[in-house]
Each structure stands twice: as C-alpha cells, then as structure tokens.
Motif scaffolding. Structure first.
Motif, short mmCIF file in Angstrom:
data_model
loop_
_atom_site.label_atom_id
_atom_site.label_comp_id
_atom_site.label_asym_id
_atom_site.label_seq_id
_atom_site.Cartn_x
_atom_site.Cartn_y
_atom_site.Cartn_z
N PHE A 397 -5.54 1.35 -7.81
CA PHE A 397 -4.09 1.34 -8.02
C PHE A 397 -3.41 0.79 -6.78
N GLN A 398 -2.44 -0.08 -6.97
CA GLN A 398 -1.54 -0.50 -5.90
C GLN A 398 -0.14 -0.05 -6.28
N ILE A 399 0.46 0.77 -5.44
CA ILE A 399 1.74 1.40 -5.78
C ILE A 399 2.70 1.27 -4.60
N LEU A 400 3.96 0.93 -4.91
CA LEU A 400 5.01 0.88 -3.90
C LEU A 400 5.50 2.31 -3.67
N VAL A 401 5.25 2.85 -2.48
CA VAL A 401 5.62 4.24 -2.20
C VAL A 401 6.95 4.35 -1.46
N ASN A 402 7.44 3.22 -0.91
CA ASN A 402 8.75 3.22 -0.27
C ASN A 402 9.24 1.78 -0.23
N ASN A 403 10.51 1.56 -0.58
CA ASN A 403 11.00 0.18 -0.64
C ASN A 403 11.53 -0.34 0.68
N LEU A 404 11.27 0.37 1.76
CA LEU A 404 11.62 -0.10 3.10
C LEU A 404 10.33 -0.43 3.86
N PRO A 405 10.15 -1.68 4.28
CA PRO A 405 8.91 -2.04 4.98
C PRO A 405 8.68 -1.25 6.26
N ALA A 407 9.39 1.92 6.68
CA ALA A 407 9.30 3.35 6.41
C ALA A 407 7.96 3.92 6.85
N LYS A 408 7.95 5.22 7.16
CA LYS A 408 6.73 5.90 7.53
C LYS A 408 5.96 6.31 6.28
#
Length: 439
Positions: A397-405, A407-408
C-alpha cells in the motif's frame, strides 16, 4: 519490456557501435537492477557487457556477461543490508525471424548469486529459475509483445458488451499510459529502487528529536515500512507518502486462484476498504493481451456506498505463467474524464497499491516438510514441469498520511497503515480459506 524483472537499466558507455551501419558487433557497458517483487528479496545490481551479433539473415544473438569480479557480500553493514550479490555468466537470447510475422526466441540465463541475501521463503522460487530465470524473461516478453500488438491496432478492443462507456481510441491509449505509470510506481515502491527516494523507517529522522522513532506495530519486521516526501511533482499528490509492504506464502492455494479472486470486482468489498464492503461496477475494460486477465479497468463503487460521485478506481491486471499483478489506485472523476477524452495523463495524481503473485517454487509432486531443507522438490532443483500448488503473495500500500511535505511522520500513521495491511491479508486468507506462512 520487462517491468516485473528490470527495475532500472542504463547504458554507461558505447564501446563499439557495430559494423556496416548495423548493430552487429556492437558492445555496450550497461548497468541494471533486477528485481523480484517482494521486500524479502533484495535487488540484484549487475554491471555487464552486452554484445550483439548477426549470425545470418534474420538470426541475431544478444549476449550479456558481468564485468564484476565476484559476488561476495560487502563488508560494511549499510551496503550489505540491501545487497544481493549477483554475477552474470554468459547469458542472453537468440532471435530468429520465422518469416510469418513471428520470431523464435531462445533464452539462456546463467548466473550466480548470494542466496543468503534472500529470505528462506523465496529460496525455492529462486532455485527453480521461475523468479529471474529464462522462463520469467520469455513470459514477460511474450506478454509485452501481445500488448504492443494490441496498442498498435485501431481501434483498440474493448469488452463490447454494451455496459461500458464509449471511449475514443486516443482516450484508451491515454488510460493505458496512465496505468503503465501506476504499475511502474507500484513496483518501485515494493522493491525500493533508486527510481523513487524511499527511506526505510529505521533511516527516517523526525525533526526536533522530541518524538520516538516511528516503527511498525509491535516493532516487528514482518511489514517493511518506508516513507518519502513528495513535493507535488506532476502525477503525485504533495505530502508525506507511507509505503507498507509484506509477503506471505499460501501453500496449497494456486497463483491463478489468488489472481482470479483479487481481480473479481463482485467480491472486492470482502477485502478492499475503498469498496466499503460492497461490490464494484466495471465502467470500462481495455484488453492488453489474449488472456482475459491482462487488462486495464476503470471501476466505480456501487451507488449505495456514497462516494461514487468523486472517486473511481483505476486498475491494471496482468498475468503470465511466471506470475501476476493486480495494481490499483483511487482517481478522481474529473481527472479521468480528461484522460478518457484524450487529455494528458501525466498530471493525474495517483498512489498505487496492489498485489504481486508468484508461484512458491514447490511442485505438486512433493509436499514440503517445513522441518527439512527448503528447495527439496524437483522444481526447486531447477527441473520438472510440475504445476506449483502454492503462492507467494506480496501486498503493498502507498498512502498519503499528510498533505504537507514538511510534516513529521507519526507513530499513529505508521500503526494505522500497518494494521490496514495486516487486516487485508487476514480477509483474503479467510475468503480463500487458505493457510498463511509469514516471514
């Protein structure tokens, strides 16, 4: 031509360009990364000379041989961790024009590699030659040739049952191009090739130093977690992308059965969280080969799931005797309408997930004894034409966990994705009534 075998390839130097205006006699210095789609099998990096020679009218030979000295493992730990020493002894193919529109191809792979670098779950498959041997190369070549023949046809064939949307030939080619990018990104994420700048979580440093190092739930290595920072380049959303990958063995469950189940849109709700527990509807189907499992599909959740107005699923399935892929990604309706109308697919953002399905390397002639040496079957010794009775399945799975590059990455994000992966495997196990052997 070999998307599941070759991660990257480049020509480092053209030593000889050939004779008489042809490539006959040409010598190239090349480098390639060879892959088996699993986090349990490190990439094989090879540097080799390629020699091409025309032996007669319509008869060519292409031969590769390594220029590396040996296959010994590097001494430093960092290099050794991702290294699968490999050296090509004279390998390659002979291509003969049959003068009826076909070519006869004879393929030879002669190589030595460091088996200790691969997990024991995959050693029977590697020994059988089905992972990176001649059969694997030929099966991929044949499937890709069928795809190119269809791509050059006009119009492109569809299922034609009256239930799919009418898309122009240009739109279909744009969909195929988008699906190819999706599949390439999936493979790059599974094997962590240099094509994408993935970092293992044990290499991931949280800025500020006030948080613990993120790791998979339970601290186990059964799920490989990686992350990368996407700055919003064309074709992918900006933010922190998390990749979770694991491989399991399903003894007694054939690769064909696993493949047929995963590509069945009517049973999709049994395992795919995007389906919300329901079946999906196939809006369009583009054939990519003679086998009905080689196709690109556009799926839509059923009306009762509530998200059919803004999300579709682009899916590519491909299969040949050496293995299968089921790769998919959510895409928004507006972007897909542009692509289906013949628009540029390079700007459609997607993050692929999916499955790589391989035979387990055992034959139906021998029931493996888990206490004995792996690879004791005839196929594991490199011979026999027995049908494999088990599967090796890699889930990624590839998932975007935060839309700020910037972000921690948080422990909660890692745990959520890891749990989703484990839950998906358990659902597939239950549906297939299969046994699972984990790493």
């Amino acid at each position: 031509m070999f998307p599941c075998v070759v991660a990257r390839a480049s020509t480092m130097e053209m030593i000889s360009s050939g004779m008489g205006g042809t490539l006959s006699g040409s010598i190239q210095l090349m480098r390639a990364e060879l892959q088996v789609l699993s986090p349990l099998v490190p990439i094989r990096e090879v540097t080799f000379l390629r020699f091409c020679k025309q032996h007669a009218e319509g008869l060519w030979a292409v031969v590769d041989v390594s220029v590396d000295g040996d296959v010994l493992r590097p001494n430093d730990g960092a290099a050794a961790a991702g290294y699968m020493g490999c050296r090509l002894l004279p390998s390659g193919c002979v291509v003969e024009d049959m003068r009826n529109g076909y070519s006869k191809v004879t393929w030879v792979v002669h190589a030595e590699y460091d088996e200790a670098a691969a997990h024991e779950l995959y050693r029977p498959l590697l020994r059988s030659g089905q992972a990176l041997g001649a059969r694997r190369w030929l099966a991929s070549l044949r499937r890709q040739c069928e795809y190119l023949a269809i791509l050059c046809s006009n119009p492109l064939p569809s299922r034609g049952d009256g239930h799919h949307e009418a898309i122009s030939p240009v739109g279909r080619r744009c969909m195929l191009k988008l699906a190819q990018r999706m599949a390439d990104n999936f493979c790059a994420g599974v094997c962590a090739t240099a094509a994408q700048k993935w970092r293992r979580l044990d290499e991931w440093r949280v800025e500020g130093g006030d948080q613990q190092q993120p790791r998979a739930a339970g601290g186990e290595d059964k799920v490989r977690m990686m992350a990368r920072q996407s700055v919003g380049a064309p074709g992918e959303p900006p933010g922190v992308v998390l990749s979770a990958t694991t491989s399991v063995r399903l003894p007694g469950t054939s690769p064909q059965r696993v493949f047929d189940y995963l590509r069945d849109e009517q049973r999709r709700g049994e395992w795919d969280i995007l389906a919300n527990g329901e079946a999906m509807q196939e809006m369009d189907h583009i054939a990519k080969g003679q086998h009905h499992g080689n196709a690109v599909s556009l799926l839509r959740p059923n009306a009762t799931s509530g998200n059919q107005n803004n999300m579709l699923i682009l899916q590519e399935t491909c299969t040949d005797p050496s293995g299968s892929l089921v790769v998919y990604a959510p895409v928004d309706v507006q972007s897909m309408h542009v692509v289906m109308g013949g628009g540029d697919s390079a700007y459609v953002s997607l993050l692929p997930s999916g499955f790589a399905i391989l035979p387990d390397g055992y034959s139906n002639a021998v029931t493996p004894d888990p206490t004995s040496q792996l690879g004791s079957s005839p196929d594991a010794q490199g011979g026999g034409n027995n049908i494999n009775t088990g599967s090796l399945v890699t889930v990624a799975f590839q998932i975007l966990v935060n839309n700020l590059p910037t972000a921690k990455l948080t422990v909660e994000s890692v745990d959520t994705v890891s749990n989703l992966l484990s839950c998906t495997i358990q659902k597939i196990k239950s549906a297939l009534q299969a046994n699972i052997i984990s790493p």
